[in-house]
Design a protein around this motif. Structure first.
Motif, PDB file in Angstrom:
ATOM      1  N   GLU A  69       0.841  -1.197   0.000  1.00  0.00           N
ATOM      2  CA  GLU A  69       0.000   0.000   0.000  1.00  0.00           C
ATOM      3  C   GLU A  69       0.875   1.245   0.000  1.00  0.00           C
ATOM      4  O   GLU A  69       1.715   1.426   0.883  1.00  0.00           O
ATOM      5  N   PRO A  70       0.720   2.160  -0.995  1.00  0.00           N
ATOM      6  CA  PRO A  70       1.592   3.346  -1.076  1.00  0.00           C
ATOM      7  C   PRO A  70       1.538   4.223   0.169  1.00  0.00           C
ATOM      8  O   PRO A  70       2.571   4.676   0.664  1.00  0.00           O
ATOM      9  N   GLY A  71       0.319   4.474   0.686  1.00  0.00           N
ATOM     10  CA  GLY A  71       0.209   5.319   1.867  1.00  0.00           C
ATOM     11  C   GLY A  71       0.859   4.697   3.087  1.00  0.00           C
ATOM     12  O   GLY A  71       1.569   5.370   3.843  1.00  0.00           O
ATOM     13  N   LEU A  72       0.626   3.408   3.267  1.00  0.00           N
ATOM     14  CA  LEU A  72       1.223   2.705   4.399  1.00  0.00           C
ATOM     15  C   LEU A  72       2.734   2.607   4.259  1.00  0.00           C
ATOM     16  O   LEU A  72       3.478   2.683   5.243  1.00  0.00           O
ATOM     17  N   ARG A  73       3.191   2.445   3.013  1.00  0.00           N
ATOM     18  CA  ARG A  73       4.643   2.400   2.762  1.00  0.00           C
ATOM     19  C   ARG A  73       5.294   3.722   3.159  1.00  0.00           C
ATOM     20  O   ARG A  73       6.385   3.746   3.741  1.00  0.00           O
ATOM     21  N   LEU A  74       4.605   4.841   2.846  1.00  0.00           N
ATOM     22  CA  LEU A  74       5.132   6.158   3.211  1.00  0.00           C
ATOM     23  C   LEU A  74       5.218   6.309   4.726  1.00  0.00           C
ATOM     24  O   LEU A  74       6.202   6.851   5.250  1.00  0.00           O
ATOM     25  N   VAL A  75       4.200   5.808   5.429  1.00  0.00           N
ATOM     26  CA  VAL A  75       4.214   5.855   6.893  1.00  0.00           C
ATOM     27  C   VAL A  75       5.385   5.050   7.441  1.00  0.00           C
ATOM     28  O   VAL A  75       6.095   5.499   8.354  1.00  0.00           O
ATOM     29  N   PHE A  76       5.611   3.858   6.877  1.00  0.00           N
ATOM     30  CA  PHE A  76       6.733   3.026   7.307  1.00  0.00           C
ATOM     31  C   PHE A  76       8.073   3.717   7.046  1.00  0.00           C
ATOM     32  O   PHE A  76       8.992   3.640   7.870  1.00  0.00           O
TER      33      PHE A  76
END
Length: 308
Positions: A173-180
């Motif tokens: 998930e792009p958004g979750l990847r950014l959070v990580f």
């Protein structure tokens, strides 16, 4: 000592990073000759070597990026695989050899800059006047502990970076990847703060390796946000200077411009090299001042070994 400790405890945490930065800057004019020598013989040659490495590796990195981009645009899988293999076998190995060539002198200069700047700052914070003799004597006493500590810190940091990247790679998930990515970068900055304090501990106290890292982490209790802010500030400043040093002009392009442009390019780069070297020394001074601030709240127990 107790009055200073109570004053530091009453000071708002939001103002503490600024206070430490200002206190570190006050040390330079009071000991200008000593820190000028530290800069001239350690930080400036280190900065010059890193710039030379960047210039030398620029053509290789450009070729690697070119081949990787070419492989992504080729539909035939066999050809793409061959291009990536060529990029790895020829250019990546050449880049690795080049970095290995620069590693030892850069490491030695960085270690000397750290030990001399930290020991001189701790002496200055104690109200005494640091001298070249004290810096040299401390280097002879502590270099082995500092080497062991830096090796341990490198292993721990490398393991964290590899673990963080592998965990992020599993997130689709792009958004979750950014959070990580943001969380991983924030934790990495905090880890840098702990490692900086651990290096100071290995110079000032009779501790080294993971023990120095443990002590550094304990010293940051109540000051973790401050350490994170200071570490993030120097990561940002050094990153901006490094980016400016690489610049947008390839060294080969200097052959196609006039002599005036070449002189301007060289002067700008020399100024950035000096600025980067000064930031290196300043970062060690700030780490030592931060250590002294933390030690005021957590004094060394009587009977414990201490270089100073």
């Amino acid at each position: 000592m107790s009055e200073k400790g109570s004053d530091s405890q009453q000071e708002p945490c939001s103002l503490l990073p600024l206070t430490i930065l200002l206190n570190s800057l006050k040390i330079f004019p009071r000991n200008l000759q000593l820190f000028s020598l530290i800069f001239a013989f350690t930080a400036f040659p280190l900065s010059l070597l890193l710039f030379s490495l960047s210039v030398s590796s620029h053509p290789i990195k450009s070729e690697i990026f070119h081949l990787e981009a070419l492989a992504l645009n080729i539909q035939i899988r066999v050809q793409a695989t061959n291009i990536r293999a060529e990029s790895h076998d020829r250019h990546a190995l050449a880049l690795l050899r080049l970095r290995a060539l620069y590693f030892l002198p850069c490491y030695v200069l960085s270690l000397l800059a750290a030990i001399t700047a930290v020991s001189s700052t701790v002496v200055a914070c104690s109200g005494k006047r640091p001298t070249v003799g004290v810096a040299v004597a401390t280097t002879k006493l502590t270099w082995l502990r500092a080497v062991v500590t830096t090796i341990c810190l490198y292993v721990v940091t490398t393991m964290y970076v590899l673990l963080s990247r592998n965990l992020t790679a599993f997130v689709s998930e792009p958004g979750l990847r950014l959070v990580f990515l943001l969380l991983g970068a924030s934790l990495e900055v905090y880890l840098m703060a702990v490692t900086s304090l651990a290096l100071v501990v290995s110079v000032v106290e009779e501790r080294f390796g993971l023990e120095a890292m443990r002590v550094g982490s304990e010293l940051m209790k109540g000051r973790r946000v401050c350490g994170w802010v200071l570490s993030g500030l120097f990561v940002m400043v050094s990153g901006v200077i490094s980016w400016e040093l690489e610049g947008t002009m390839d060294v080969q392009d200097l052959l196609n411009v006039g002599s005036r442009e070449r002189v301007v390019w060289l002067w700008v780069r020399m100024g950035l090299i000096c600025l980067f070297g000064w930031v290196v020394v300043w970062s060690y001074v700030v780490a030592a001042v931060f250590y002294c601030e933390c030690r005021r709240r957590q004094p060394i127990k009587e009977g414990s070994d201490n270089v100073f």
